[in-house]
Design a protein around this motif. Structure first.
Motif, PDB file in Angstrom:
ATOM      1  N   VAL A  46       1.126  -0.737  -0.021  1.00  0.00           N
ATOM      2  CA  VAL A  46       0.033  -0.089  -0.067  1.00  0.00           C
ATOM      3  C   VAL A  46       0.885   0.919  -0.296  1.00  0.00           C
ATOM      4  O   VAL A  46       2.008   1.173   0.590  1.00  0.00           O
ATOM      5  CB  VAL A  46      -0.894  -0.700   1.398  1.00  0.00           C
ATOM      6  CG1 VAL A  46      -1.949   1.189   1.265  1.00  0.00           C
ATOM      7  CG2 VAL A  46      -2.532  -1.174   1.035  1.00  0.00           C
ATOM      8  N   VAL A  50      -5.426   3.866   3.716  1.00  0.00           N
ATOM      9  CA  VAL A  50      -6.570   3.258   3.197  1.00  0.00           C
ATOM     10  C   VAL A  50      -7.786   3.719   4.710  1.00  0.00           C
ATOM     11  O   VAL A  50      -7.872   3.403   5.366  1.00  0.00           O
ATOM     12  CB  VAL A  50      -6.504   1.739   2.823  1.00  0.00           C
ATOM     13  CG1 VAL A  50      -8.137   1.250   3.198  1.00  0.00           C
ATOM     14  CG2 VAL A  50      -6.231   1.644   2.069  1.00  0.00           C
ATOM     15  N   ILE A 163      -0.773  -6.098   0.708  1.00  0.00           N
ATOM     16  CA  ILE A 163      -2.172  -6.650   0.666  1.00  0.00           C
ATOM     17  C   ILE A 163      -2.312  -8.446   0.470  1.00  0.00           C
ATOM     18  O   ILE A 163      -2.344  -9.173  -0.003  1.00  0.00           O
ATOM     19  CB  ILE A 163      -2.637  -6.192  -0.877  1.00  0.00           C
ATOM     20  CG1 ILE A 163      -2.504  -4.460  -0.757  1.00  0.00           C
ATOM     21  CG2 ILE A 163      -4.108  -6.732  -0.668  1.00  0.00           C
ATOM     22  CD1 ILE A 163      -3.837  -4.046   0.803  1.00  0.00           C
ATOM     23  N   LEU A 179      -6.866   0.263  -4.596  1.00  0.00           N
ATOM     24  CA  LEU A 179      -6.163   1.174  -3.865  1.00  0.00           C
ATOM     25  C   LEU A 179      -4.795   2.018  -5.099  1.00  0.00           C
ATOM     26  O   LEU A 179      -4.097   1.202  -5.707  1.00  0.00           O
ATOM     27  CB  LEU A 179      -5.381  -0.188  -3.431  1.00  0.00           C
ATOM     28  CG  LEU A 179      -6.301  -1.104  -2.574  1.00  0.00           C
ATOM     29  CD1 LEU A 179      -5.824  -1.924  -1.683  1.00  0.00           C
ATOM     30  CD2 LEU A 179      -6.513  -0.217  -1.435  1.00  0.00           C
ATOM     31  N   VAL A 181      -1.000   1.642  -4.417  1.00  0.00           N
ATOM     32  CA  VAL A 181       0.156   0.638  -4.565  1.00  0.00           C
ATOM     33  C   VAL A 181       0.983   0.919  -5.187  1.00  0.00           C
ATOM     34  O   VAL A 181       1.371   1.695  -6.235  1.00  0.00           O
ATOM     35  CB  VAL A 181      -0.185  -0.891  -5.294  1.00  0.00           C
ATOM     36  CG1 VAL A 181      -1.446  -1.504  -4.259  1.00  0.00           C
ATOM     37  CG2 VAL A 181      -0.955  -0.653  -6.232  1.00  0.00           C
TER      38      VAL A 181
END
Length: 407
Positions: A46, A50, A163, A179, A181
């Motif tokens: 990540v 989040v 993840i 997401l 990333v």
């Protein structure tokens, strides 16, 4: 920068292991950020936090199948309640609970307004259209309160988190579809050696040996987050190595050169890449096995040279390729180098150079595999960890706590 072959210090280790790792970390800068759907975000790191977009649960909900009632009615001594409806998970609670009544409710269904307890199905009995509660009730009300898991705006995943299935579940529950990333490093592989042939073909010859490292190192790279970008095999020829490397570098962030790392008459890997602009960061690390390992840059690309001996190559790949990849994909080099401290089951062999030996865990701690050889292959079937043994004359007797790395 380290000295290239041909210097007066050819036979000496030029850099300590920790110093080499420090240089590697300095160059292992994340490759950049991109957005990925949940379906494609697995095993990525990540890059941005989040946050939850909704509450969870979104309303007060039933934690059990049963009957929703009011504690105020129970406090008056009421135990028989007329059942006025049924609530299912996924439905909306539109009308409040009438005082003195009950609603049949399923796990996950929103409570009607006014209800503040669910009595489990197993604890009640039915008499026509009435539900009869027991005289003694549990202290648990079996209600999941709104936002009791997380609330909109809560930080659920921090930058750097990989993840895995659990993180993927959390992101989806937060109502996040994409997401941010870190980009996965693309890794190319170049095997060198006149004697190498595809596995399955060696038995038809009298001298060829199977290329056992190419696929193994590629799999290790994938396990540590890389995206393979092709592989090639060339003879021990400087021009062939240079040509293959030049082609591979156009499509990868990291080029792993397997073999040709030592100082034999036909070990050309480093010299072959000098005309391409190879800037050597370190070479000849004071470890056993794997001393010939080298690392450098050609422009923005990273180049890691592994020795050709199988156990040495896999050890070096675990110790240097793995942290290079975790550094490039945003996790930091330390993500691949966190040791597990375990006691030695037996006395460890002593050596001048620092050792990274194959071992396996048992009830007594970690046991070093006997008859360690850089060229061995069969012992790798039992090696599930690498054991770090300090160099020097001081012995490491059984019971000594040592650093180990998952192999």
């Amino acid at each position: 920068m380290a000295t290239l072959p041909g210097s007066a210090s050819d036979c000496e280790a030029l850099i300590a292991y920790d110093a080499a790792q420090s240089r590697l970390a300095t160059h292992s800068i994340p490759l950049g950020i991109e957005r990925a759907s949940l379906a494609k975000a697995g095993r990525r790191a990540v890059a941005e936090a989040v946050y939850a977009r909704i509450d969870s649960p979104r309303a007060d909900t039933a934690a059990m199948d049963g009957y929703a009632v009011r504690n105020a009615d129970i406090d008056t001594g009421q135990r028989a309640f007329p059942v006025t409806g049924t609530h299912f998970a996924g439905g909306a609670s539109t009308s409040p609970l009438t005082p003195g009544s009950a609603v049949r409710i399923m796990t996950g269904a929103p409570l009607p307004a006014g209800a503040d307890r669910v009595v489990m199905l197993e604890q009640v009995r039915l008499e026509g259209d009435r539900v009869i509660l027991p005289q003694t009730l549990s202290a648990k009300v079996h209600v999941r309160r709104r936002a009791s898991d997380f609330a909109a705006g809560d930080t659920l995943l921090k930058p750097g988190r990989v993840i895995d299935p659990r993180a993927l579940l959390i992101a989806a529950a937060a109502d996040v579809a994409e997401l941010a990333v870190w980009r996965r490093p693309r890794v190319g592989f170049l095997s060198t050696g006149d004697e190498l042939t595809d596995p399955g073909n060696a038995a038809a010859t009298t001298s060829d040996i199977p290329d056992c490292l190419a696929e193994a190192v590629a799999l290790l790279a994938r396990q540590w987050g890389a995206k393979p970008a092709g592989a090639a095999r060339v003879a021990d020829d400087a021009e062939a190595i240079r040509g293959a490397a030049e082609g591979a570098l156009a499509d990868c962030n990291v080029l792993v050169v397997i073999g040709g790392a030592s100082r034999g008459d036909r070990d050309f890997a480093r010299l072959a890449l000098l005309p391409l602009g190879l800037d050597l960061v370190f070479a000849d690390v004071a470890i056993k096995p794997g001393k010939p390992v080298w690392y450098g840059r050609i422009g923005a690309q990273h180049v890691l040279g592994l020795p050709g001996n199988p156990t040495a190559a896999m050890t070096v790949a675990r110790l240097f390729l793995a942290p290079l990849l975790t550094g490039l994909d945003g996790r930091g080099t330390d993500a691949a180098l966190v040791p597990t401290m375990l006691p030695l089951a037996d006395d460890a062999p002593t050596a001048i150079r620092e050792q990274f030996l194959c071992g396996h865990a048992d009830g007594a701690g970690v046991r070093i595999i006997e008859r360690q050889m850089a060229s061995s292959q069969a012992m790798l079937r039992n090696a599930d960890m690498i054991v770090r043994i300090p160099g020097g004359a001081a012995p490491s007797p059984a019971g000594t706590s040592v650093a180990t790395f998952r192999f």
